[in-house]
Design an enzyme around this catalytic site. Structure first.
Site, mmCIF file in Angstrom:
data_model
loop_
_atom_site.group_PDB
_atom_site.id
_atom_site.type_symbol
_atom_site.label_atom_id
_atom_site.label_comp_id
_atom_site.label_asym_id
_atom_site.label_seq_id
_atom_site.Cartn_x
_atom_site.Cartn_y
_atom_site.Cartn_z
ATOM 1 N N ASP A 1 -11.577 -4.765 -11.881
ATOM 2 C CA ASP A 1 -10.079 -4.014 -11.261
ATOM 3 C C ASP A 1 -9.313 -5.206 -10.923
ATOM 4 O O ASP A 1 -9.520 -6.376 -10.619
ATOM 5 C CB ASP A 1 -10.359 -3.166 -10.063
ATOM 6 C CG ASP A 1 -9.109 -2.572 -9.366
ATOM 7 O OD1 ASP A 1 -8.621 -1.768 -10.327
ATOM 8 O OD2 ASP A 1 -8.744 -2.520 -8.212
ATOM 9 N N SER A 2 -8.068 -4.786 -10.770
ATOM 10 C CA SER A 2 -7.082 -5.841 -10.404
ATOM 11 C C SER A 2 -7.055 -6.284 -9.032
ATOM 12 O O SER A 2 -6.537 -7.387 -8.484
ATOM 13 C CB SER A 2 -5.599 -5.311 -10.750
ATOM 14 O OG SER A 2 -5.355 -4.218 -9.913
ATOM 15 N N TYR B 1 -1.258 -5.104 -10.623
ATOM 16 C CA TYR B 1 -0.916 -5.313 -11.982
ATOM 17 C C TYR B 1 0.257 -4.001 -12.194
ATOM 18 O O TYR B 1 0.763 -3.861 -13.366
ATOM 19 C CB TYR B 1 -2.132 -4.711 -12.674
ATOM 20 C CG TYR B 1 -3.072 -5.672 -12.820
ATOM 21 C CD1 TYR B 1 -3.061 -6.974 -12.137
ATOM 22 C CD2 TYR B 1 -4.180 -5.775 -14.058
ATOM 23 C CE1 TYR B 1 -4.098 -8.071 -12.508
ATOM 24 C CE2 TYR B 1 -4.983 -6.737 -14.252
ATOM 25 C CZ TYR B 1 -5.008 -7.960 -13.750
ATOM 26 O OH TYR B 1 -6.019 -8.901 -13.848
ATOM 27 N N GLY B 2 0.339 -2.739 -11.511
ATOM 28 C CA GLY B 2 1.233 -1.872 -11.514
ATOM 29 C C GLY B 2 2.647 -1.982 -12.007
ATOM 30 O O GLY B 2 3.203 -1.145 -12.813
ATOM 31 N N CYS C 1 -9.683 0.571 -13.400
ATOM 32 C CA CYS C 1 -8.348 0.288 -12.996
ATOM 33 C C CYS C 1 -7.343 1.207 -13.950
ATOM 34 O O CYS C 1 -7.500 0.983 -15.052
ATOM 35 C CB CYS C 1 -7.742 -1.464 -13.107
ATOM 36 S SG CYS C 1 -6.227 -1.578 -12.845
ATOM 37 N N ASN C 2 -6.673 1.983 -13.548
ATOM 38 C CA ASN C 2 -5.795 2.930 -14.254
ATOM 39 C C ASN C 2 -4.674 2.071 -15.135
ATOM 40 O O ASN C 2 -4.581 2.289 -16.213
ATOM 41 C CB ASN C 2 -5.117 3.936 -13.281
ATOM 42 C CG ASN C 2 -6.066 5.050 -13.215
ATOM 43 O OD1 ASN C 2 -6.197 5.915 -13.903
ATOM 44 N ND2 ASN C 2 -6.645 4.877 -11.856
ATOM 45 N N THR C 3 -4.076 1.042 -14.337
ATOM 46 C CA THR C 3 -3.181 0.229 -15.299
ATOM 47 C C THR C 3 -3.692 -0.454 -16.495
ATOM 48 O O THR C 3 -3.073 -0.452 -17.394
ATOM 49 C CB THR C 3 -2.475 -0.767 -14.036
ATOM 50 O OG1 THR C 3 -1.897 0.030 -13.033
ATOM 51 C CG2 THR C 3 -1.293 -1.527 -14.788
ATOM 52 N N GLU D 1 -3.791 -1.991 0.243
ATOM 53 C CA GLU D 1 -4.190 -3.482 0.118
ATOM 54 C C GLU D 1 -4.097 -4.143 1.651
ATOM 55 O O GLU D 1 -4.620 -5.071 1.854
ATOM 56 C CB GLU D 1 -3.360 -4.121 -0.896
ATOM 57 C CG GLU D 1 -3.595 -3.713 -2.226
ATOM 58 C CD GLU D 1 -4.848 -4.543 -2.663
ATOM 59 O OE1 GLU D 1 -5.187 -5.622 -2.295
ATOM 60 O OE2 GLU D 1 -5.359 -4.026 -3.867
ATOM 61 N N CYS E 1 -4.840 6.494 -9.332
ATOM 62 C CA CYS E 1 -5.050 4.790 -9.063
ATOM 63 C C CYS E 1 -6.034 4.788 -8.317
ATOM 64 O O CYS E 1 -6.449 5.688 -7.364
ATOM 65 C CB CYS E 1 -3.830 4.559 -8.298
ATOM 66 S SG CYS E 1 -4.055 2.676 -7.616
ATOM 67 N N THR E 2 -7.206 3.953 -8.444
ATOM 68 C CA THR E 2 -8.430 3.854 -7.859
ATOM 69 C C THR E 2 -8.111 3.507 -6.151
ATOM 70 O O THR E 2 -9.313 3.580 -5.410
ATOM 71 C CB THR E 2 -9.472 3.007 -8.272
ATOM 72 O OG1 THR E 2 -8.785 1.756 -8.625
ATOM 73 C CG2 THR E 2 -9.895 3.583 -9.695
ATOM 74 N N HIS E 3 -6.963 3.060 -5.808
ATOM 75 C CA HIS E 3 -6.745 2.740 -4.474
ATOM 76 C C HIS E 3 -6.483 4.240 -3.581
ATOM 77 O O HIS E 3 -6.824 4.244 -2.358
ATOM 78 C CB HIS E 3 -5.446 2.004 -4.039
ATOM 79 C CG HIS E 3 -5.652 0.656 -4.511
ATOM 80 N ND1 HIS E 3 -5.671 0.076 -5.881
ATOM 81 C CD2 HIS E 3 -5.542 -0.736 -3.555
ATOM 82 C CE1 HIS E 3 -5.709 -1.111 -5.761
ATOM 83 N NE2 HIS E 3 -5.813 -1.697 -4.487
#
Length: 274
Positions: free
Chosen positions: A11-12, A43-44, A74-76, A159, A193-195
């Site tokens: 993941d980013s 990354y988004g 990571c979706n992006t 974050e 988004c995994t966040h």
């Protein structure tokens, strides 16, 4: 002869830990390496070329550490890099390696969850701009209407450990209002988004009771289990000692502190220089 090795999860930043957690719960027997490119997050907002370059660099490092199967949690990265890696990079390798993403598994099931036939996608600017969810969902459920909303502030809130703040409430309401203004009939929201699972409690308070919230962790974990059952030639390359390793391109102290928020237990990471 090909040696077996851990399953890589990339993941980013930290968000992929929500997917990692569910994968480990579903398939605890395997060895895992988690790599977060925290030094270059987010990354988004980056270009397709930059996301592809960063992602491929990290995937190659995971390959060097013995991984034969890598999950882009990571979706992006899944939206902007996965196809190029699968179609251009992997065929050039001399041995059997695979890279999978998180968008297709979600697209395969989301149509079974909606009653109105309208699905909302909440994601980063990069994921939304790529149109990947619109494209993938249409392959499985062409009759479904997909409404998208980019939420550029949500990842920074998570974050920076501000996901329980009043500021988070403001931006969540703003983006949800925008999405439902596009269509009031959306009854299924994909947290693309995994966040975003860390914001799920606040999101639920802002949406009607009949709206489904779809987090990707469990979906991706079940999909990986199914993939390994269908591809024993890949499963046999995944070592099974139950080990977990964590790497970050940024400060290990910061990573360990924030990773505990996502996983619910302490971790000890190592620094990886790209």
């Amino acid at each position: 002869m090909l040696h077996n090795g851990p399953i890589g999860v990339f993941d980013s930043g930290y968000g992929g830990l929500t997917v990692f957690k569910e994968i480990v719960k579903e398939l605890p027997q395997y060895d895992y390496i988690y790599l977060g490119d925290n030094a270059r997050v987010p990354y988004g907002t980056r270009s397709f070329e930059t996301v592809y370059r960063y992602t491929w660099e990290c995937v190659q490092r995971l390959f060097e550490m013995g991984c034969r199967l890598v999950i882009l949690a990571c979706n992006t990265a899944s939206a902007k890099a996965l196809r190029t890696i699968q179609q251009q990079n992997l065929p050039e390798l001399s041995d059997l390696r695979r890279v999978l993403g998180v968008i297709r598994p979600t697209a395969e099931v989301v149509g079974t969850l909606t009653q109105t036939g309208e699905v909302g996608i909440l994601g980063t600017q990069g994921t939304v701009a790529s149109g990947s969810y619109v494209i993938e969902i249409a392959k499985f459920f062409p009759e479904i209407k997909v409404v998208q909303e980019a939420c550029p502030m949500w990842v920074p809130l998570v974050e920076n450990n501000e996901f329980n703040s009043e500021g988070a409430d403001y931006f969540i309401k703003k983006n949800l209002d925008n999405l439902f203004a596009k269509s009031a009939n959306v009854d299924t929201l994909v947290l693309a988004c995994t966040h975003y699972p860390l914001l799920e409690e606040k999101i639920r308070k802002q949406v009607p009771a009949n709206v489904n919230l779809v987090s990707q962790g469990e979906i991706v974990a079940r999909s990986l289990n199914d993939y390994l059952l269908r591809h024993p030639e890949i499963a046999v390359l995944c070592s099974s000692n139950g080990s977990r390793q964590f790497y970050t391109t940024e400060s290990t102290g910061s990573f360990d502190k924030k990773a505990e928020i996502f996983l619910g237990h302490a971790v000890t990471s190592s620094h990886l220089e790209l």
